[in-house]
Scaffold this motif. Structure first.
Motif, PDB file in Angstrom:
ATOM      1  N   LEU A 191       0.872  -1.305  -0.014  1.00 39.33           N
ATOM      2  CA  LEU A 191      -0.190   0.162   0.204  1.00 39.33           C
ATOM      3  C   LEU A 191       0.751   1.196  -0.166  1.00 39.33           C
ATOM      4  N   LYS A 192       2.105   1.358   0.852  1.00 38.30           N
ATOM      5  CA  LYS A 192       2.872   2.235   0.807  1.00 38.30           C
ATOM      6  C   LYS A 192       3.490   2.527  -0.480  1.00 38.30           C
ATOM      7  N   LEU A 193       3.787   1.491  -1.050  1.00 38.99           N
ATOM      8  CA  LEU A 193       4.711   1.666  -2.441  1.00 38.99           C
ATOM      9  C   LEU A 193       3.677   2.084  -3.655  1.00 38.99           C
ATOM     10  N   GLU A 194       2.269   1.587  -3.513  1.00 38.54           N
ATOM     11  CA  GLU A 194       1.208   2.241  -4.779  1.00 38.54           C
ATOM     12  C   GLU A 194       0.790   3.407  -4.262  1.00 38.54           C
ATOM     13  N   GLY A 195       0.653   3.784  -2.961  1.00 40.29           N
ATOM     14  CA  GLY A 195       0.048   5.178  -2.864  1.00 40.29           C
ATOM     15  C   GLY A 195      -1.365   5.386  -3.125  1.00 40.29           C
TER      16      GLY A 195
ATOM     17  N   ASN B  11      -2.143   5.269  -6.136  1.00 37.07           N
ATOM     18  CA  ASN B  11      -2.523   4.476  -7.503  1.00 37.07           C
ATOM     19  C   ASN B  11      -2.803   2.945  -7.004  1.00 37.07           C
ATOM     20  N   THR B  12      -3.124   2.669  -5.842  1.00 38.76           N
ATOM     21  CA  THR B  12      -3.086   1.393  -5.589  1.00 38.76           C
ATOM     22  C   THR B  12      -4.776   1.110  -6.278  1.00 38.76           C
ATOM     23  N   LYS B  13      -4.549  -0.422  -6.680  1.00 40.64           N
ATOM     24  CA  LYS B  13      -6.052  -1.027  -7.112  1.00 40.64           C
ATOM     25  C   LYS B  13      -6.784  -1.574  -6.286  1.00 40.64           C
ATOM     26  N   ALA B  14      -6.255  -1.557  -4.860  1.00 39.34           N
ATOM     27  CA  ALA B  14      -6.970  -2.235  -3.762  1.00 39.34           C
ATOM     28  C   ALA B  14      -8.319  -1.410  -3.373  1.00 39.34           C
ATOM     29  N   ASP B  15      -9.493  -2.079  -3.190  1.00 36.79           N
ATOM     30  CA  ASP B  15     -10.677  -1.450  -2.791  1.00 36.79           C
ATOM     31  C   ASP B  15     -10.706  -1.657  -1.169  1.00 36.79           C
ATOM     32  N   VAL B  16     -10.203  -2.844  -0.921  1.00 35.34           N
ATOM     33  CA  VAL B  16     -10.193  -3.213   0.360  1.00 35.34           C
ATOM     34  C   VAL B  16      -9.020  -3.909   0.728  1.00 35.34           C
ATOM     35  N   VAL B  17      -8.310  -3.700   2.009  1.00 33.09           N
ATOM     36  CA  VAL B  17      -7.183  -4.456   2.519  1.00 33.09           C
ATOM     37  C   VAL B  17      -7.710  -5.264   3.472  1.00 33.09           C
ATOM     38  N   LEU B  18      -7.137  -6.364   3.624  1.00 33.34           N
ATOM     39  CA  LEU B  18      -7.403  -7.728   4.589  1.00 33.34           C
ATOM     40  C   LEU B  18      -6.331  -8.316   5.092  1.00 33.34           C
ATOM     41  N   GLY B  19      -5.983  -8.167   6.419  1.00 33.84           N
ATOM     42  CA  GLY B  19      -4.988  -9.071   6.835  1.00 33.84           C
ATOM     43  C   GLY B  19      -3.859  -8.286   7.611  1.00 33.84           C
ATOM     44  N   LEU B  20      -4.006  -6.762   7.785  1.00 36.35           N
ATOM     45  CA  LEU B  20      -3.311  -6.191   8.767  1.00 36.35           C
ATOM     46  C   LEU B  20      -3.749  -6.536  10.075  1.00 36.35           C
ATOM     47  N   ASP B  21      -3.015  -6.455  11.189  1.00 36.11           N
ATOM     48  CA  ASP B  21      -3.263  -6.321  12.559  1.00 36.11           C
ATOM     49  C   ASP B  21      -3.144  -5.033  13.326  1.00 36.11           C
ATOM     50  N   THR B  22      -3.188  -4.999  14.621  1.00 36.81           N
ATOM     51  CA  THR B  22      -3.281  -4.113  15.247  1.00 36.81           C
ATOM     52  C   THR B  22      -1.830  -3.256  15.590  1.00 36.81           C
TER      53      THR B  22
ATOM     54  N   ALA C 196      -0.828   2.150   9.089  1.00 36.20           N
ATOM     55  CA  ALA C 196      -1.729   2.010   7.577  1.00 36.20           C
ATOM     56  C   ALA C 196      -2.614   3.425   7.685  1.00 36.20           C
ATOM     57  N   LYS C 197      -3.166   3.829   8.788  1.00 31.52           N
ATOM     58  CA  LYS C 197      -4.006   4.952   8.880  1.00 31.52           C
ATOM     59  C   LYS C 197      -3.034   6.076   8.523  1.00 31.52           C
ATOM     60  N   ALA C 198      -1.854   6.321   8.841  1.00 31.68           N
ATOM     61  CA  ALA C 198      -1.048   7.615   8.735  1.00 31.68           C
ATOM     62  C   ALA C 198      -0.803   7.614   7.200  1.00 31.68           C
ATOM     63  N   THR C 199      -0.974   6.577   6.276  1.00 29.54           N
ATOM     64  CA  THR C 199      -0.879   6.763   5.079  1.00 29.54           C
ATOM     65  C   THR C 199      -1.740   7.759   4.319  1.00 29.54           C
ATOM     66  N   GLY C 200      -2.952   7.737   4.783  1.00 33.72           N
ATOM     67  CA  GLY C 200      -3.995   8.541   4.091  1.00 33.72           C
ATOM     68  C   GLY C 200      -4.977   7.577   3.190  1.00 33.72           C
TER      69      GLY C 200
ATOM     70  N   ALA D 242      -9.620  -5.493   8.688  1.00 35.31           N
ATOM     71  CA  ALA D 242      -9.716  -5.452   7.213  1.00 35.31           C
ATOM     72  C   ALA D 242     -10.298  -3.806   7.221  1.00 35.31           C
ATOM     73  N   ALA D 243     -10.040  -3.147   5.964  1.00 37.90           N
ATOM     74  CA  ALA D 243     -10.312  -1.779   6.008  1.00 37.90           C
ATOM     75  C   ALA D 243     -10.569  -1.494   4.664  1.00 37.90           C
ATOM     76  N   ARG D 244     -11.454  -0.299   4.368  1.00 38.98           N
ATOM     77  CA  ARG D 244     -11.919   0.307   3.017  1.00 38.98           C
ATOM     78  C   ARG D 244     -10.651   1.197   2.549  1.00 38.98           C
ATOM     79  N   ILE D 245     -10.385   1.214   1.286  1.00 39.19           N
ATOM     80  CA  ILE D 245      -9.427   2.266   0.684  1.00 39.19           C
ATOM     81  C   ILE D 245     -10.304   3.498   0.525  1.00 39.19           C
ATOM     82  N   GLU D 246      -9.500   4.577   0.916  1.00 33.63           N
ATOM     83  CA  GLU D 246      -9.941   5.907   0.486  1.00 33.63           C
ATOM     84  C   GLU D 246      -9.738   6.134  -1.113  1.00 33.63           C
ATOM     85  N   GLY D 247     -10.824   6.764  -1.450  1.00 33.07           N
ATOM     86  CA  GLY D 247     -10.851   6.922  -3.263  1.00 33.07           C
ATOM     87  C   GLY D 247     -10.999   5.626  -4.037  1.00 33.07           C
ATOM     88  N   SER D 248     -11.368   4.495  -3.542  1.00 34.96           N
ATOM     89  CA  SER D 248     -11.810   3.330  -4.174  1.00 34.96           C
ATOM     90  C   SER D 248     -13.010   3.938  -5.048  1.00 34.96           C
TER      91      SER D 248
END
Length: 338
Positions: free
Chosen positions: A76-80, A82-93, A99-103, A256-262
């Protein structure tokens, strides 16, 4: 001539049907979910969840699988934006604050009032879908007298060889870094120095590590207290067992979380709500072999209720994990590479 005309008409009609079907398929919205590879494996929850979600969404759920949870954040950091993700699933606390700090993370907008977790959950950005405890799992046929504590594993001269995961790419690997820090504090480098001779190898992700373990490469592996349930349920075997230590075991809550701009915000919201539905949660225990975040009653296999649970549970806040992750990972690199 009539036969020729009939065949020509039939071929044209068939072609029209194929084109129409293709057009309908292309009209389906696509929900792209980034996750880790064991989640999407044939024995993981991905296939069953995909089938169940697509029944009602009139969409195409597409998985993009990476090595492990920590690799998701790096992607996610690499793609910024431009990421193709709508949802990311598999992060943990351990990764959520970073992840939130990426915007890139949008508020989930999901009703989480029915959740049953060992900790209170009020995060507006991340939806938990399973949880468990990290543990060292051992082969009881090869190891008759396993370490009885974390201190015995680290300090024991005859302690067994272990397989662990890289904290830069793997959430279990990062969990171990946090675990040792919680127990040993500023003396964690000394603890790593004691553990280093026991480390047979370090893998990028959990799947590779556990595969090497079950192939007999080492008698112990960093995994979860719930991992033996797989062998009990699928293989009808009690050969593999998890250790709970008096110092405590580190907890993991996967999210899991939604991606801003999806381009699919409503579909992403629907997926997150589905993920914590009874239908989806009943899939988790016997595919991801973690605890569900809902009380699923009799649908929780009895093997889970018999699993050992640590008397002491360890877990850093997401903020503390984010602040210290880089420094403690560097500390790990320096300790195990010397």
């Amino acid at each position: 001539m009539r036969l020729k005309s009939f065949l020509k008409s039939t071929i044209l009609a068939s072609a029209c049907i194929v084109v129409a079907s293709s057009a309908l398929a292309q009209d389906k919205p696509v929900l792209t979910v980034y996750t880790y590879n064991s989640f999407t494996s044939e024995w993981g929850p991905g296939p069953a969840l995909e089938k169940a979600f697509e029944v009602n969404c009139t969409c195409d759920l597409t998985w993009v699988a990476l090595e492990d949870g920590a690799a998701l954040l790096a992607r996610l950091k690499l793609e910024g934006k431009n990421t193709k993700a709508d949802v990311v699933l598999g992060l943990d606390t351990n990764l959520t604050a970073e992840a939130k700090a990426t915007g890139l993370i949008a508020p989930h907008g999901t009703d989480v009032s029915a959740l049953k977790l060992p900790i209170a959950w009020d995060d507006v950005d991340f939806v938990p879908y399973d949880w468990g405890y990290f543990a060292f799992v051992y082969d009881s046929e090869k190891l008759k007298d396993p370490p009885k504590s974390l201190a015995e594993l680290i300090d024991g001269k005859d302690a067994p060889k272990i397989i662990i995961q890289d904290p830069r790419t793997s959430t279990p690997g990062l969990g171990l870094v946090m675990w040792l820090r919680e127990v040993y504090g500023d003396k964690a480098p000394e603890a790593w120095a004691g553990l280093k001779p026991k480390i047979l190898t370090v893998t990028k992700g959990w799947s590779e590590a556990y595969g090497l373990f079950t192939q007999g490469e080492a008698p112990m592996v960093l995994s979860y207290t719930t991992s033996p349930a797989y062998h009990q349920i699928v293989e009808n075997s009690d050969r593999y067992k998890a250790l709970v230590f008096p110092e405590g075991n580190y907890m993991q809550v996967e999210v899991a979380a939604r991606i801003e701009g999806s381009p699919q915000p409503d579909l992403a919201k629907s997926f997150l709500q589905f993920l914590i539905s009874p239908e989806a949660q009943k899939v988790i225990p016997t595919t991801n072999y973690m605890y569900p975040v809902l009380d699923i009653g009799a649908d929780l296999p009895p093997q889970f209720t018999a699993l050992p649970k640590p008397e002491k549970s360890l877990l850093l806040s997401p903020e503390d994990a984010a602040v210290n992750r880089d420094a403690w990972t560097k500390e790990w690199i320096e300790s195990v590479s010397q």
